[in-house]
Design a protein around this motif. Structure first.
Motif, PDB file in Angstrom:
ATOM      1  N   LEU A 172       0.867  -1.261  -0.084  1.00  0.00           N
ATOM      2  CA  LEU A 172       0.084   0.196   0.051  1.00  0.00           C
ATOM      3  C   LEU A 172       0.992   1.510   0.099  1.00  0.00           C
ATOM      4  O   LEU A 172       0.331   2.636  -0.550  1.00  0.00           O
ATOM      5  N   THR A 173       1.595   1.268   0.453  1.00  0.00           N
ATOM      6  CA  THR A 173       2.773   2.115   1.153  1.00  0.00           C
ATOM      7  C   THR A 173       3.343   2.934  -0.919  1.00  0.00           C
ATOM      8  O   THR A 173       3.486   3.061  -1.337  1.00  0.00           O
ATOM      9  N   LYS A 174       3.412   1.632  -1.256  1.00  0.00           N
ATOM     10  CA  LYS A 174       4.388   1.358  -2.148  1.00  0.00           C
ATOM     11  C   LYS A 174       3.602   1.892  -3.725  1.00  0.00           C
ATOM     12  O   LYS A 174       4.141   3.312  -4.637  1.00  0.00           O
ATOM     13  N   LYS A 175       2.207   1.690  -3.867  1.00  0.00           N
ATOM     14  CA  LYS A 175       1.540   2.232  -4.912  1.00  0.00           C
ATOM     15  C   LYS A 175       1.294   3.546  -4.422  1.00  0.00           C
ATOM     16  O   LYS A 175       0.998   4.105  -5.683  1.00  0.00           O
ATOM     17  N   ALA A 176       1.246   3.872  -2.992  1.00  0.00           N
ATOM     18  CA  ALA A 176       1.211   5.645  -2.713  1.00  0.00           C
ATOM     19  C   ALA A 176       2.443   6.004  -3.304  1.00  0.00           C
ATOM     20  O   ALA A 176       2.314   7.302  -2.434  1.00  0.00           O
ATOM     21  N   ASN A 177       3.485   5.751  -3.686  1.00  0.00           N
ATOM     22  CA  ASN A 177       4.794   6.712  -3.530  1.00  0.00           C
ATOM     23  C   ASN A 177       4.952   6.726  -1.783  1.00  0.00           C
ATOM     24  O   ASN A 177       5.464   7.949  -2.174  1.00  0.00           O
ATOM     25  N   GLY A 178       4.473   6.037  -1.048  1.00  0.00           N
ATOM     26  CA  GLY A 178       5.034   6.510   0.269  1.00  0.00           C
ATOM     27  C   GLY A 178       6.301   6.513   0.884  1.00  0.00           C
ATOM     28  O   GLY A 178       6.548   5.700   0.129  1.00  0.00           O
ATOM     29  N   PRO A 179       6.692   6.649   2.237  1.00  0.00           N
ATOM     30  CA  PRO A 179       8.428   6.874   1.873  1.00  0.00           C
ATOM     31  C   PRO A 179       8.662   6.079   3.066  1.00  0.00           C
ATOM     32  O   PRO A 179       9.653   5.434   3.025  1.00  0.00           O
ATOM     33  N   PHE A 180       7.781   5.229   3.831  1.00  0.00           N
ATOM     34  CA  PHE A 180       8.353   4.214   4.832  1.00  0.00           C
ATOM     35  C   PHE A 180       6.411   3.243   5.399  1.00  0.00           C
ATOM     36  O   PHE A 180       5.721   4.286   4.637  1.00  0.00           O
ATOM     37  N   PHE A 181       6.814   2.168   5.467  1.00  0.00           N
ATOM     38  CA  PHE A 181       6.018   1.437   6.299  1.00  0.00           C
ATOM     39  C   PHE A 181       6.467   1.674   7.677  1.00  0.00           C
ATOM     40  O   PHE A 181       7.663   0.693   7.494  1.00  0.00           O
ATOM     41  N   ALA A 182       6.002   1.215   8.527  1.00  0.00           N
ATOM     42  CA  ALA A 182       6.308   1.037  10.182  1.00  0.00           C
ATOM     43  C   ALA A 182       5.066   0.494  10.949  1.00  0.00           C
ATOM     44  O   ALA A 182       4.163   0.490  10.391  1.00  0.00           O
ATOM     45  N   ALA A 183       5.905  -0.727  11.843  1.00  0.00           N
ATOM     46  CA  ALA A 183       5.169  -1.196  12.535  1.00  0.00           C
ATOM     47  C   ALA A 183       5.598  -1.413  14.264  1.00  0.00           C
ATOM     48  O   ALA A 183       6.687  -1.081  14.271  1.00  0.00           O
ATOM     49  N   HIS A 184       4.821  -2.445  14.743  1.00  0.00           N
ATOM     50  CA  HIS A 184       5.368  -1.808  16.611  1.00  0.00           C
ATOM     51  C   HIS A 184       5.947  -2.827  16.928  1.00  0.00           C
ATOM     52  O   HIS A 184       6.279  -4.203  16.133  1.00  0.00           O
ATOM     53  N   ALA A 185       7.237  -2.300  17.458  1.00  0.00           N
ATOM     54  CA  ALA A 185       8.238  -3.555  18.183  1.00  0.00           C
ATOM     55  C   ALA A 185       7.699  -4.856  18.714  1.00  0.00           C
ATOM     56  O   ALA A 185       5.939  -5.162  18.785  1.00  0.00           O
TER      57      ALA A 185
END
Length: 282
Positions: free
Chosen positions: A90-103
């Motif tokens: 989803l991030t890549k398709k929107a040209n977003g800067p990164f994807f993050a998830a909790h530890a």
């Protein structure tokens, strides 16, 4: 400095209303945890034409679970990895800067207990869960490599009530030792830390750590930031003021993405939060 706004700022509004506000105000939106399950949620996300990115538990699945990359439960761990891979897509398709998830967690909380007293038991050692966490992160990074997209881990928050009787912290990644170990052992150019400043403030208070010393240790591995404030005892996403504890550090991160994660604020307060962040730049 790129400043995004988490959808938690508009809690209580529908996704359609949030998208309209984002369009009217030309916002960089972080579609985050807290939005309800909807079958059309991904379509709604794609319909927002402004800058955007998903975060952590977005989009919420139909059957709730706690995203836990360190889970001993194979179903939860696989579901968590699949969710992160979906987030990267989803991030890549929107040209977003990164994807993050909790530890990760050393237990599997009930979804309704996040941010509160967790009653689930820790039945395996922290080290076992840490190794599972590393393995999961490596697996997600294999896909991130394919997309050439950064994958970030957000620091967890530990409140006093969730320490075990012997003082053990059942949550991973609350302080610099866990997070530095993660970065050093995996040693991947697409991996860094999303620092949630409010999480760090509470965790430092709970664990008896010096907040400034934590920041100095973490500074080299921070790839992006979440901003909100609290009284040091609970993470409740309050607004920050001109005396915000993090402001002396902000100039080190002028090239990073900063996300305002303050709950339930109007547009006037949102602009004030933006101005306060910008005021910290030298």
């Amino acid at each position: 400095m790129d400043i995004a706004v988490s959808t938690v700022a508009f809690r209580g509004k529908s996704v359609e209303e949030i998208i309209q506000i984002g369009k009217d105000e030309q916002l960089f939106l972080e579609f985050s945890s807290g939005l309800p399950f909807r079958e059309d949620m991904i379509s709604l996300y794609h319909s927002y034409e402004g800058p955007k990115m998903p975060h952590n538990y977005f989009p919420a699945p139909e059957i709730p679970f706690v995203l836990n990359l360190a889970s001993k439960d194979k179903f939860i761990r696989r579901a968590s990895i699949r969710h992160c891979i979906q987030g990267l897509d989803l991030t890549k398709k929107a040209n977003g800067p990164f994807f993050a998830a909790h530890a990760g967690f050393c237990l599997d909380p009930d979804p309704n207990q996040l941010g509160q007293k967790i009653t689930a038991e820790m039945t395996h050692s922290r080290e076992e869960h840490m190794e599972i966490f590393f393995h999961s992160v490596r697996e997600v990074l294999e896909y991130a490599d394919h997309l050439n997209l950064p994958f970030l881990i957000e620091n967890n928050v530990i409140i006093q009530q969730n320490l075990l009787e012997d003082g053990t912290n059942p949550l991973l990644g609350c302080e610099h030792e866990d997070l530095l170990r993660l970065i050093q052992e995996i040693n991947h150019p697409l991996l860094s830390i999303l620092l949630d400043t409010a999480h760090l403030k509470v965790s430092a208070e709970t664990l008896g750590l010096d907040l400034d010393q934590e920041m100095e240790k973490l500074r080299p591995i921070i790839g992006a930031l979440h901003h909100s404030d609290n009284d040091g005892t609970v993470d409740n996403n309050q607004a920050f003021n001109e005396d915000y504890w993090f402001l002396p550090y902000i100039d080190y991160f002028r090239e990073k993405v900063h996300v305002i994660e303050v709950k339930n604020i109007d547009l006037g307060m949102l602009r004030r939060q933006e101005n306060i962040l910008m005021s910290g730049l030298v």
